[in-house]
Enzyme design. Structure first.
Site, short mmCIF file in Angstrom:
data_model
loop_
_atom_site.label_atom_id
_atom_site.label_comp_id
_atom_site.label_asym_id
_atom_site.label_seq_id
_atom_site.Cartn_x
_atom_site.Cartn_y
_atom_site.Cartn_z
N LYS A 118 0.65 -1.43 -0.02
CA LYS A 118 0.14 -0.03 0.06
C LYS A 118 0.82 1.24 0.10
O LYS A 118 0.56 2.15 -0.63
CB LYS A 118 -1.03 -0.09 1.14
N LYS A 141 0.80 11.77 5.00
CA LYS A 141 1.10 10.79 5.95
C LYS A 141 1.83 9.59 5.26
O LYS A 141 2.82 9.04 5.32
CB LYS A 141 0.19 10.62 6.82
#
Length: 323
Positions: A199, A268
């Site tokens: 991911k 992030k």
């Protein structure tokens, strides 16, 4: 949010369609707990309930709880109650530190789960966190999967998300009925931590593609080619990406900027990629340039803005909202 690539040879499971969750056939109960009922977790819980799953949710926000309760999701009184009633527990939390706090904190989930429970973390976290949390659950006889998702709130609501999964095949088999009800595509990447690595790599590419597509569109527009026609040509050729095929037509060119995934979340995730690259001692200049661009964007784009708004850093004339 950004879509993960599809490795068909490693895909586990298949599309659910309208089939209800038949967990008894897999040797487990029909009850799923969802911790974190925001845009993603709340929609996952609602989707599960719509498909016949007995779902219990938990979130500190009363508004989030009320929204899902109206759609058939029971609300647990506390973490212990949710753990006691759940065969599969889904985590949908903002960051790795929240996963650690919920799972390993004082009176955390690891001290509450029943043996045989499968904990599925859909948070985009770090592989180290996933491995540490998985080891703690193993000590009490529970399983852990890191299974970050792509598809955004709309995909969570429709049950069309993609999941990239790290963990054992045995744990995945036990959780599979719930995962089938939540998602359209599941790719088993490898051991615990592998899902988060995949991911992080995916979102690094998506972050870069948004910028490179904005630059290509800007170049072509200045040369007299309409952005819509340029994308039509790119999407018929080898330069296409999820940015050119989905993000720009859906959220950028129309200046909607309402994907449900924020600048802060993408910053992030790009930071997680930068951290992993540093840990591995790699010199990846394009990744470094992407990370720097996203960091610098904080000067003009707040964390709460839609992540596709990064295009505005290339050309406010083309991509800005205006007055």
């Amino acid at each position: 949010m950004p879509g993960a690539s599809h490795t068909r040879s490693q895909e586990v499971g298949h599309r659910v369609g309208h089939r209800q969750f038949e967990a008894e056939e897999q040797g487990m109960g029909r009850q799923v707990g969802v911790i974190g009922l925001g845009n993603m977790g709340g929609n996952m819980a609602i989707t599960l309930a719509r498909k016949g799953v007995v779902v219990t949710g938990l979130d500190p926000s009363s508004a989030a709880c009320e929204r899902v309760a109206a759609q058939g999701v029971a609300i647990a009184g506390d973490l212990a109650a949710l753990a006691a009633s759940s065969d599969v527990i889904v985590l949908s939390l903002p960051k790795a530190e929240h996963v650690e706090a919920v799972c390993l904190g004082e009176a955390g989930l690891v001290s509450r789960v029943r043996p045989g429970t499968v904990v599925v973390d859909t948070t985009t976290s770090t592989p180290e966190t996933s491995r540490r949390v998985a080891a703690a659950f193993a000590e009490v006889g529970a399983d852990f999967l890191d299974a970050p998702v792509s598809g955004g709130p709309a995909g969570a609501a429709a049950g069309t998300m993609t999941m990239v999964i790290g963990g054992s095949e045995a744990a995945l088999a036990k959780a599979l009925p719930a995962l089938e009800a939540m998602s359209a595509t599941r790719v088993h990447i490898g051991a615990v931590g592998a899902g988060n690595i995949a991911k992080i790599a995916n979102n690094l590419l998506a972050a870069a593609h948004l910028i490179t597509t904005a630059e290509a569109v800007t170049m072509a527009a200045r040369a007299g080619v309409a952005p819509e026609k340029l994308l039509e040509g790119i999407n018929a050729g080898s330069g296409r990406s999820a940015a050119s095929q989905g993000m720009f037509p859906t959220w950028v060119l129309n200046k909607a900027y309402d994907s449900g995934f924020t600048m802060g979340l993408m910053r992030k995730d790009v930071g997680l990629a930068q951290q992993l690259i540093a840990e591995l001692g790699l010199d990846l200049p394009l990744a470094a340039a992407t990370a720097q661009a996203w960091k610098a964007s904080a000067e003009t784009l707040a964390d709460g803005e839609d992540f596709c708004a990064i295009a505005r850093r290339t050309s406010e004339d083309l991509f800005g909202k205006g007055e």
